[in-house]
Write a protein that holds these residues in place. Structure first.
Motif, PDB file in Angstrom:
ATOM      1  N   GLU B  70       0.840  -1.198   0.000  1.00 45.33           N
ATOM      2  CA  GLU B  70       0.000   0.000   0.000  1.00 45.33           C
ATOM      3  C   GLU B  70       0.874   1.247   0.000  1.00 45.33           C
ATOM      4  N   THR B  71       0.557   2.177  -0.901  1.00 47.75           N
ATOM      5  CA  THR B  71       1.408   3.357  -1.088  1.00 47.75           C
ATOM      6  C   THR B  71       0.557   4.629  -1.149  1.00 47.75           C
ATOM      7  N   ASP B  72       1.261   5.741  -1.310  1.00 49.73           N
ATOM      8  CA  ASP B  72       0.553   7.012  -1.422  1.00 49.73           C
ATOM      9  C   ASP B  72      -0.103   7.194  -2.795  1.00 49.73           C
ATOM     10  N   TYR B  73       0.040   6.216  -3.686  1.00 45.33           N
ATOM     11  CA  TYR B  73      -0.675   6.220  -4.970  1.00 45.33           C
ATOM     12  C   TYR B  73      -1.598   4.993  -5.071  1.00 45.33           C
ATOM     13  N   GLY B  74      -1.910   4.397  -3.957  1.00 40.80           N
ATOM     14  CA  GLY B  74      -2.786   3.228  -3.984  1.00 40.80           C
ATOM     15  C   GLY B  74      -1.998   1.926  -3.900  1.00 40.80           C
ATOM     16  N   HIS B  75      -2.678   0.842  -4.208  1.00 44.89           N
ATOM     17  CA  HIS B  75      -2.073  -0.486  -4.035  1.00 44.89           C
ATOM     18  C   HIS B  75      -1.207  -0.850  -5.247  1.00 44.89           C
ATOM     19  N   ILE B  76      -0.099  -1.506  -4.951  1.00 46.68           N
ATOM     20  CA  ILE B  76       0.864  -1.872  -5.991  1.00 46.68           C
ATOM     21  C   ILE B  76       1.270  -3.329  -5.809  1.00 46.68           C
ATOM     22  N   LEU B  77       1.285  -4.065  -6.917  1.00 48.56           N
ATOM     23  CA  LEU B  77       1.745  -5.458  -6.889  1.00 48.56           C
ATOM     24  C   LEU B  77       3.246  -5.500  -7.162  1.00 48.56           C
ATOM     25  N   LEU B  78       3.927  -6.331  -6.403  1.00 42.72           N
ATOM     26  CA  LEU B  78       5.363  -6.514  -6.595  1.00 42.72           C
ATOM     27  C   LEU B  78       5.621  -7.937  -7.088  1.00 42.72           C
ATOM     28  N   TYR B  79       6.405  -8.051  -8.153  1.00 42.64           N
ATOM     29  CA  TYR B  79       6.817  -9.356  -8.653  1.00 42.64           C
ATOM     30  C   TYR B  79       8.342  -9.415  -8.658  1.00 42.64           C
ATOM     31  N   GLY B  80       8.853 -10.647  -8.560  1.00 41.30           N
ATOM     32  CA  GLY B  80      10.307 -10.809  -8.509  1.00 41.30           C
ATOM     33  C   GLY B  80      10.876 -10.355  -7.176  1.00 41.30           C
ATOM     34  N   VAL B  81      10.083 -10.495  -6.122  1.00 42.80           N
ATOM     35  CA  VAL B  81      10.559 -10.076  -4.791  1.00 42.80           C
ATOM     36  C   VAL B  81      11.754 -10.957  -4.390  1.00 42.80           C
ATOM     37  N   CYS B 181     -10.096 -13.830 -14.057  1.00 43.31           N
ATOM     38  CA  CYS B 181      -9.374 -12.890 -14.911  1.00 43.31           C
ATOM     39  C   CYS B 181      -7.890 -13.243 -14.778  1.00 43.31           C
ATOM     40  N   ALA B 182      -7.168 -13.120 -15.861  1.00 43.10           N
ATOM     41  CA  ALA B 182      -5.767 -13.548 -15.837  1.00 43.10           C
ATOM     42  C   ALA B 182      -5.001 -12.830 -16.942  1.00 43.10           C
ATOM     43  N   THR B 183      -3.764 -13.289 -17.170  1.00 45.87           N
ATOM     44  CA  THR B 183      -2.914 -12.673 -18.192  1.00 45.87           C
ATOM     45  C   THR B 183      -2.364 -13.755 -19.102  1.00 45.87           C
ATOM     46  N   GLU B 184      -2.513 -13.520 -20.392  1.00 50.71           N
ATOM     47  CA  GLU B 184      -1.981 -14.466 -21.373  1.00 50.71           C
ATOM     48  C   GLU B 184      -0.634 -13.952 -21.882  1.00 50.71           C
ATOM     49  N   PHE B 185       0.378 -14.790 -21.766  1.00 46.55           N
ATOM     50  CA  PHE B 185       1.731 -14.437 -22.215  1.00 46.55           C
ATOM     51  C   PHE B 185       2.064 -15.175 -23.508  1.00 46.55           C
ATOM     52  N   ASP B 186       2.813 -14.506 -24.378  1.00 48.28           N
ATOM     53  CA  ASP B 186       3.224 -15.146 -25.638  1.00 48.28           C
ATOM     54  C   ASP B 186       4.274 -16.227 -25.397  1.00 48.28           C
ATOM     55  N   HIS B 187       5.028 -16.067 -24.317  1.00 42.95           N
ATOM     56  CA  HIS B 187       6.121 -17.017 -24.060  1.00 42.95           C
ATOM     57  C   HIS B 187       5.938 -17.661 -22.685  1.00 42.95           C
ATOM     58  N   ASP B 188       6.557 -18.811 -22.511  1.00 48.01           N
ATOM     59  CA  ASP B 188       6.439 -19.524 -21.239  1.00 48.01           C
ATOM     60  C   ASP B 188       7.118 -18.749 -20.103  1.00 48.01           C
ATOM     61  N   ILE B 189       6.520 -18.854 -18.959  1.00 49.23           N
ATOM     62  CA  ILE B 189       7.086 -18.285 -17.732  1.00 49.23           C
ATOM     63  C   ILE B 189       7.405 -19.477 -16.834  1.00 49.23           C
ATOM     64  N   ARG B 190       8.645 -19.570 -16.363  1.00 51.61           N
ATOM     65  CA  ARG B 190       9.003 -20.712 -15.503  1.00 51.61           C
ATOM     66  C   ARG B 190       9.302 -20.309 -14.069  1.00 51.61           C
ATOM     67  N   ASN B 191       9.594 -19.013 -13.877  1.00 52.21           N
ATOM     68  CA  ASN B 191       9.961 -18.568 -12.527  1.00 52.21           C
ATOM     69  C   ASN B 191       9.749 -17.059 -12.420  1.00 52.21           C
ATOM     70  N   GLY B 192      10.060 -16.526 -11.259  1.00 54.88           N
ATOM     71  CA  GLY B 192       9.829 -15.100 -11.006  1.00 54.88           C
ATOM     72  C   GLY B 192      10.641 -14.200 -11.920  1.00 54.88           C
ATOM     73  N   ASP B 193      11.864 -14.613 -12.249  1.00 54.06           N
ATOM     74  CA  ASP B 193      12.699 -13.800 -13.143  1.00 54.06           C
ATOM     75  C   ASP B 193      12.080 -13.721 -14.540  1.00 54.06           C
ATOM     76  N   ASP B 194      11.562 -14.865 -15.005  1.00 49.48           N
ATOM     77  CA  ASP B 194      10.890 -14.866 -16.319  1.00 49.48           C
ATOM     78  C   ASP B 194       9.702 -13.906 -16.304  1.00 49.48           C
ATOM     79  N   LEU B 195       8.968 -13.919 -15.182  1.00 48.26           N
ATOM     80  CA  LEU B 195       7.777 -13.073 -15.095  1.00 48.26           C
ATOM     81  C   LEU B 195       8.160 -11.593 -15.149  1.00 48.26           C
ATOM     82  N   VAL B 196       9.179 -11.231 -14.399  1.00 48.59           N
ATOM     83  CA  VAL B 196       9.631  -9.829 -14.399  1.00 48.59           C
ATOM     84  C   VAL B 196      10.067  -9.421 -15.808  1.00 48.59           C
ATOM     85  N   ARG B 197      10.834 -10.278 -16.434  1.00 50.16           N
ATOM     86  CA  ARG B 197      11.335  -9.986 -17.787  1.00 50.16           C
ATOM     87  C   ARG B 197      10.167  -9.828 -18.760  1.00 50.16           C
TER      88      ARG B 197
END
Lengths: 147, 217
Positions: B70-81, B181-197
């Motif tokens: 939670e921030t001064d601009y609302g809620h923010i999701l963090l990936y690759g923590v 609701c979800a997100t469709e990616f063109d390429h496979d995601i195997r881990n958090g680093d892939d997701l961030v990239r």
């Protein structure tokens, strides 16, 4: 012989309740439940507390969950009921109370089912969400009401 | 590949959903919810010891972890923590500086993306009406499964104006809402680093399965 537990499956939707609570019903509930907050009794008192108008007590929303379960799963007994209040429920607005079976367990405490529960408005906005663990009646007589 | 990027398990105080029950539900609903994995984004917390590899193996879903702060601009999701990000910020602080979060999380190898931007008080739209835009935001949650009528629609204006990429998530707090609701990616995601990239480079879009779910039940 099989009972209700065998007849309902994960994904089974409970028969939805569609209703509009009146101001009088909310007042009567608050009085009977000994809930003295003015917000449950009139728009004027609620506005003095900074609310947009009279609101439905949280316990009353949970009572609607209980009614949904009782009507959909005859003979059941509630072992656990929880609720998260996401927005005030107001009298005079159409609501739908619905739920779905998300899991079944045979345990040494009996045949239990887990349900997700929701109170939402006509636009599908979820005002109250909850979960329940219920024990189903044993024996062949009970029949789930179909939605 | 399809991932639900915004879910809460019972580790969040307002959720009642066990992770394993999410996976059982997705297995059962696979024909209408074709989700390959979920990202757990618990409210205001990061548990470095949480490990879901056994459940991943048992059910065949990818389980990644992030956080919702939670921030001064609302809620923010963090990936690759990672450890550095977890040490840099107190996730329990409900008044984090959003610009610091976006910039520092990026510097430390993750990505910070605003969620449910159309929601009053805790969404980006309302804050952008009175404050300058954040620098370094690359994507926003354009489709949130918990949004009220009109909230997702408000987000398009931000996307058009700031050219943000868009993604989707269920924001599920109950088992029966995961994957809607979800997100469709063109390429496979195997881990958090892939997701961030992937979130940084593009090639993804929000997907809405609510109609399919209604028709399929």
């Amino acid at each position: 012989m099989t009972g209700l537990f065998e007849h309902i499956d994960v994904g089974h939707e409970l028969q939805p309740l569609r209703l509009t609570l009146s101001s009088e019903q909310v007042r009567a509930y608050a009085q009977a439940a000994n809930m003295p907050g003015g917000r449950f009794f009139s728009d004027e008192a609620a506005r003095q507390e900074g609310l947009p108008g009279q609101i439905v007590p949280g316990n009353m929303s949970m009572a609607l969950f209980s009614r949904l379960l009782a009507e959909s799963l005859p003979g059941m007994s509630i072992k656990h009921l929880s609720a998260t209040f996401r927005a005030p429920v107001r009298p005079g607005q159409p609501i739908v109370v619905h739920g779905v079976v998300i899991e079944k367990h045979c345990t040494d405490r009996g045949d239990l089912v887990e349900c997700d529960l929701v109170v939402e408005n006509a636009d599908g906005e979820r005002w109250v969400t909850g979960t329940a663990t219920v024990q189903l009646a044993a024996g062949p007589t009970a029949t789930a009401r179909e939605p | 590949m399809i991932l639900d990027l915004h879910t809460h398990s019972e580790a969040s105080e307002d959720s009642r959903a066990p992770v394993e029950t999410y996976l059982k539900w997705l297995t059962r609903k696979r024909d209408v919810l074709p989700v390959d994995g979920i990202v757990l984004t618990e409210h205001r917390q990061w548990n470095p010891n949480a490990d879901y590899r056994e459940l991943e193996d048992q059910y065949g879903f990818l389980i990644l972890r992030g956080a919702e702060v939670e921030t001064d601009y609302g809620h923010i999701l963090l990936y690759g923590v990672n450890d550095a990000i977890a040490q840099r910020f107190d996730f329990a602080n409900v008044r984090l500086n959003a610009q610091e979060v976006v910039s520092e999380v990026a510097r430390l190898g993750g990505i910070a993306v605003p969620c449910h931007p159309g929601r009053p008080t805790i969404g980006l739209c309302e804050h952008y009406a009175t404050k300058p835009p954040l620098e370094g935001v690359v994507a926003i949650e354009a489709l949130n499964g918990g949004s009220r009528k009109g909230e997702n629609e408000r987000v398009q204006e931000l996307i058009d104006r700031y050219h943000y990429r868009s993604f989707g998530g269920s924001d599920s707090h109950l088992v029966s809402f995961v994957g809607i609701c979800a997100t469709e990616f063109d390429h496979d995601i195997r881990n958090g680093d892939d997701l961030v990239r992937a979130l940084l480079t593009g090639g993804y879009r929000p997907v809405d399965f609510r109609d399919r779910l209604r028709q399929g039940t």
